[in-house]
Enzyme design. Sequence first.
Site, PDB file in Angstrom:
ATOM      1  N   TYR A 163      46.493  40.691  40.741  1.00  0.00           N
ATOM      2  CA  TYR A 163      46.173  42.157  39.433  1.00  0.00           C
ATOM      3  C   TYR A 163      45.436  42.614  40.776  1.00  0.00           C
ATOM      4  O   TYR A 163      44.604  43.061  41.031  1.00  0.00           O
ATOM      5  CB  TYR A 163      45.660  41.564  38.763  1.00  0.00           C
ATOM      6  CG  TYR A 163      45.361  43.146  37.600  1.00  0.00           C
ATOM      7  CD1 TYR A 163      44.382  43.546  37.334  1.00  0.00           C
ATOM      8  CD2 TYR A 163      46.424  43.625  37.175  1.00  0.00           C
ATOM      9  CE1 TYR A 163      44.387  44.782  36.663  1.00  0.00           C
ATOM     10  CE2 TYR A 163      46.814  44.422  36.440  1.00  0.00           C
ATOM     11  CZ  TYR A 163      45.297  45.269  36.153  1.00  0.00           C
ATOM     12  OH  TYR A 163      45.740  46.178  35.665  1.00  0.00           O
TER      13      TYR A 163
ATOM     14  N   ASP B   5      42.648  43.050  48.759  1.00  0.00           N
ATOM     15  CA  ASP B   5      41.718  44.195  47.152  1.00  0.00           C
ATOM     16  C   ASP B   5      40.430  42.907  46.804  1.00  0.00           C
ATOM     17  O   ASP B   5      40.483  41.422  46.480  1.00  0.00           O
ATOM     18  CB  ASP B   5      42.754  43.946  46.204  1.00  0.00           C
ATOM     19  CG  ASP B   5      42.124  44.376  45.159  1.00  0.00           C
ATOM     20  OD1 ASP B   5      43.397  44.836  43.810  1.00  0.00           O
ATOM     21  OD2 ASP B   5      41.564  44.418  44.882  1.00  0.00           O
TER      22      ASP B   5
ATOM     23  N   LYS C 215      34.727  49.214  41.074  1.00  0.00           N
ATOM     24  CA  LYS C 215      33.392  48.386  40.166  1.00  0.00           C
ATOM     25  C   LYS C 215      31.916  48.442  40.941  1.00  0.00           C
ATOM     26  O   LYS C 215      31.585  49.179  40.240  1.00  0.00           O
ATOM     27  CB  LYS C 215      33.780  46.885  39.993  1.00  0.00           C
ATOM     28  CG  LYS C 215      35.567  47.108  38.956  1.00  0.00           C
ATOM     29  CD  LYS C 215      35.334  45.325  39.207  1.00  0.00           C
ATOM     30  CE  LYS C 215      37.371  44.759  38.795  1.00  0.00           C
ATOM     31  NZ  LYS C 215      37.123  45.212  37.204  1.00  0.00           N
TER      32      LYS C 215
HETATM   33  P1  KE4 Z   1      40.558  49.808  37.676  1.00  0.00           P
HETATM   34  O1  KE4 Z   1      41.888  50.089  37.777  1.00  0.00           O
HETATM   35  O2  KE4 Z   1      41.298  48.606  36.501  1.00  0.00           O
HETATM   36  O3  KE4 Z   1      39.190  49.972  38.285  1.00  0.00           O
HETATM   37  O4  KE4 Z   1      40.694  48.146  38.625  1.00  0.00           O
HETATM   38  C1  KE4 Z   1      42.192  47.436  38.803  1.00  0.00           C
HETATM   39  C2  KE4 Z   1      41.513  45.605  39.272  1.00  0.00           C
HETATM   40  C3  KE4 Z   1      42.178  46.091  41.276  1.00  0.00           C
HETATM   41  N1  KE4 Z   1      42.314  45.178  42.065  1.00  0.00           N
HETATM   42  C4  KE4 Z   1      41.534  43.997  40.888  1.00  0.00           C
HETATM   43  C5  KE4 Z   1      41.677  42.524  41.712  1.00  0.00           C
HETATM   44  C6  KE4 Z   1      40.586  44.296  39.928  1.00  0.00           C
HETATM   45  O5  KE4 Z   1      40.004  42.779  39.132  1.00  0.00           O
HETATM   46  C7  KE4 Z   1      41.229  45.528  39.037  1.00  0.00           C
HETATM   47  C8  KE4 Z   1      40.493  45.348  37.410  1.00  0.00           C
HETATM   48  N2  KE4 Z   1      40.507  44.094  36.615  1.00  0.00           N
HETATM   49  C9  KE4 Z   1      39.771  43.749  35.871  1.00  0.00           C
HETATM   50  C10 KE4 Z   1      39.939  42.722  35.197  1.00  0.00           C
HETATM   51  N3  KE4 Z   1      40.557  41.667  35.534  1.00  0.00           N
HETATM   52  C11 KE4 Z   1      39.620  44.871  34.867  1.00  0.00           C
HETATM   53  C12 KE4 Z   1      39.661  44.936  33.543  1.00  0.00           C
HETATM   54  C13 KE4 Z   1      40.853  45.596  32.689  1.00  0.00           C
HETATM   55  O6  KE4 Z   1      42.085  46.059  32.829  1.00  0.00           O
HETATM   56  O7  KE4 Z   1      40.469  46.862  31.137  1.00  0.00           O
END
Ligand code: KE4
Length: 452
Positions: free
Chosen positions: A146, A241, A269
């Site tokens: 993701y 990523d 993060k």
């Molecule tokens: P954000 O747009 O949520 O800051 O980041 C997206 C993203 C990009 N790449 C990786 C590897 C990620 O894990 C994420 C976001 N992680 C999720 C948890 N698996 C965020 C939690 C959520 O969507 O509320």
Amino acid sequence: MAVIGPKSEALFAEALRYLPGGVNSPVRAFRAVGGNPFFVDRAAGAHLWTVDGDELIDYVGTWGPAILGHANPKIIAAVKAAADHGTSFGIPNPLEVTMARLICTMVPSVQKVRMCNSGTEACMSAIRLARGFTGRDNIIKFDGCYHGHGDSLLVKAGSGALTLGHPDSAGVPADFAKHTIVLPFNDPEALKAAFARHGQELAAVILELVPANAGLYLPKPGFLELLRKLATDHGTVLIADEVMTGFRLGPAGAQGRFGLTPDLSTFGKIIGGGLPVGAFGGRAEIMDCLAPLGPVYQAGTLSGNPLAMAAGMAALEQLHLCVGADVSSRTSPGRTSVPTEVTRNDPYARLESLGAQLEAGMKDAAKSAGVPVQFQRIGSMFCGYFTSEPVHNLSDAMKSDRKRFKQFFHGMLTAGVYLAPSQFEAGFLSTAHTTQDLEATVGAAARVMRSL
Ligand code: KE4
């Protein structure tokens, strides 16, 4: 313990009136485990307190940022100090330079970096940049990985592994999705075939080096090396990523652990200390294609926001990544120096020790209960799949017993332990977790597993 008590229930009922699904991000709605979510009143260290007064040991850590635990005193102080100078300027501030220098210092593959406001924004910008740099349109991603909710990345595999992708969300035009090829992770033959067929029109390959959005599984020996060679041979931009793994799996993230040199990397993060943040960076010749230098447009009102920079710097300073950087001195640039020796209280050594203790305890609990569990871990990231078979990709992960996971999740929550509310998410340890926390967690796991 009635964790989802009357105050949480009332708040969720009201939330449903104003927020789609009652939440601002889908995973928080507990759809994957059933029931309604609890609401948090406050958090400190490795613990959360719900609005109904229940205390929980937290292994979600706001999905990764809380590597030092919640309400870390130095992060709170840094944000308060920064806020006294104003919350946003829309003009360069010194902390943007300190943060950029730190990222470039700590991650050898990053020669230049741009801050943004989320991991999604970082990944979608990196894809656009790779397309602008190569003049090509197609990309490869891997199932189970993701990269946020950018249109090009909400794509599922086509009918065959080599066919172009189809939308994985309503609202994504087929014309966008068709430029994304989705491959199985850890499958060298599929990778070689995709490059043989599409190599000359591939702008980028993007991946989590440690997929942690389908639980957690690791790259098989040789897979990353093959990917690096194929990308180099075909002039394809390799994007790591590291939104989740950056500065979590070590100072240079997963790429440092696996010795991989990507062309671009994305971050988020931890570098925001819990405030909204994202970043992408890599080879200068690629990054210099970005406006205002080059033709690839990317922008953001709050990019490099002083509060997020101050919080992120305070976090990284405690992770020994920028010893001596004076984040409170706003007029003169801070120093960043990289400690060469591993210090006695190296946070990564602590995280590894806590991770090993949790892994051993959870495996013993499963064995004593006679429940088949694959507990997979790297550093302070982990996932327990209810299956007897090892998990190397999404297909393996999908074979796990999700009914059992749901029962386990709620049993642990009732016992005061908050795990990720989905089988397809990773858990996180922080430096604030204690041996007592882990002993309580493993004890609860043994009891709950026996009841499954
Ligand atoms: P954000 O747009 O949520 O800051 O980041 C997206 C993203 C990009 N790449 C990786 C590897 C990620 O894990 C994420 C976001 N992680 C999720 C948890 N698996 C965020 C939690 C959520 O969507 O509320």
